[in-house]
Design an enzyme around this catalytic site. Structure first.
Site, short mmCIF file in Angstrom:
data_model
loop_
_atom_site.label_atom_id
_atom_site.label_comp_id
_atom_site.label_asym_id
_atom_site.label_seq_id
_atom_site.Cartn_x
_atom_site.Cartn_y
_atom_site.Cartn_z
CB SER A 1 46.04 33.68 38.00
OG SER A 1 46.52 34.92 38.51
CE LYS B 1 47.83 33.68 42.29
NZ LYS B 1 47.58 33.27 40.89
#
Length: 249
Positions: free
Chosen positions: A59, A132
């Site tokens: 990701s 993230k």
């Protein structure tokens, strides 16, 4: 006669052996003390300063690759604030992670992994955390997307050169949203924007896609493994330099 006995070759050898044994005993004692001190320091550092994690998914590519090892600064949540662009590790706010049980491991492997984790030498809970990039902080108005496919923060479009795109694409696939980040929360997105289950895809969860700052373990700052990828994690703060404070005219 006593002097002669004390000077015999056997007596000299015995004294020499005794000194050697004492020397080795002192060496091993000092070695054990050094190791114990190192383990205690490692434990304190892991608990209060930095932690080690590995990257389990794609990701955050190409900033972070699968199986990269990283160090995470734990001081920021205690003494500072997070900025747009920071790469943060956080506990699942609820419903973000797949609940599929992990493959069973032997008690011996579990025990060794647990013991190593106490000193920051293993990271068995990496799969229980997410990583993230911070796009919006408290009060920020974040929108996807403008006509060029760019995310905007407080009305300013972001030129996110670090985002991984599909071959031939000029922007990630749009996932429309229009949110304002509440106090004490963050809005986070993955750099591999087309392959990241981030804030955009968790708006139906109880937290509405926002990450509570209290869930943040820290800020990733260093890639440690593999060695050919050793180096600082780039926060790309310059991308957000033109974004005004929330509520600015």
């Amino acid at each position: 006669m006593n002097d002669q006995t004390a000077s015999t070759p056997d007596a000299v050898a015995s004294r020499s052996d005794g000194r050697r044994r004492r020397g080795w005993g002192l060496f091993f004692r000092d070695l054990v003390v050094i190791v114990l001190i190192a383990l205690v320091v490692s434990f304190l550092v892991k608990t209060f300063v930095v932690r080690s994690f590995y990257i389990p998914s794609a990701s955050m590519e190409n900033t972070l690759m699968i199986n990269d090892r990283i160090l995470v600064d734990e001081l920021t949540p205690r003494f500072g604030e997070y900025s747009r662009g920071d790469v943060v590790v956080f506990r699942d706010p609820g419903g973000w992670l797949d609940t599929t049980p992990a493959a069973p491991r032997s008690p011996l492997v579990e025990g060794v992994d647990w013991a190593l984790s106490l000193f920051g030498l293993s990271a068995p809970d990496s799969d229980d955390h997410l990583i993230k990039r911070v796009i919006g902080t408290a009060g920020d108005h974040v929108v996807c997307c403008n006509a060029l496919g760019q995310t905007t923060v407080n009305g300013v479009p972001l030129d996110e050169s670090y985002v991984r795109l599909a071959p031939g694409a000029t922007a990630p696939e749009p996932v429309p949203y229009d949110i304002t980040v509440p106090e004490g929360s963050l809005w986070v997105l993955g750099d591999n924007r087309n392959s990241s289950r981030d804030s955009r895809f968790n708006q139906d969860q109880p937290g509405l896609g926002f990450v509570p700052v209290d869930n943040v373990v820290g800020r990733a700052f260093l890639k440690t493994w593999p060695l050919d990828r050793f180096g600082l994690v780039d926060f790309h703060h310059e991308v957000f330099a033109g974004v005004p404070a929330p509520g600015s005219p």
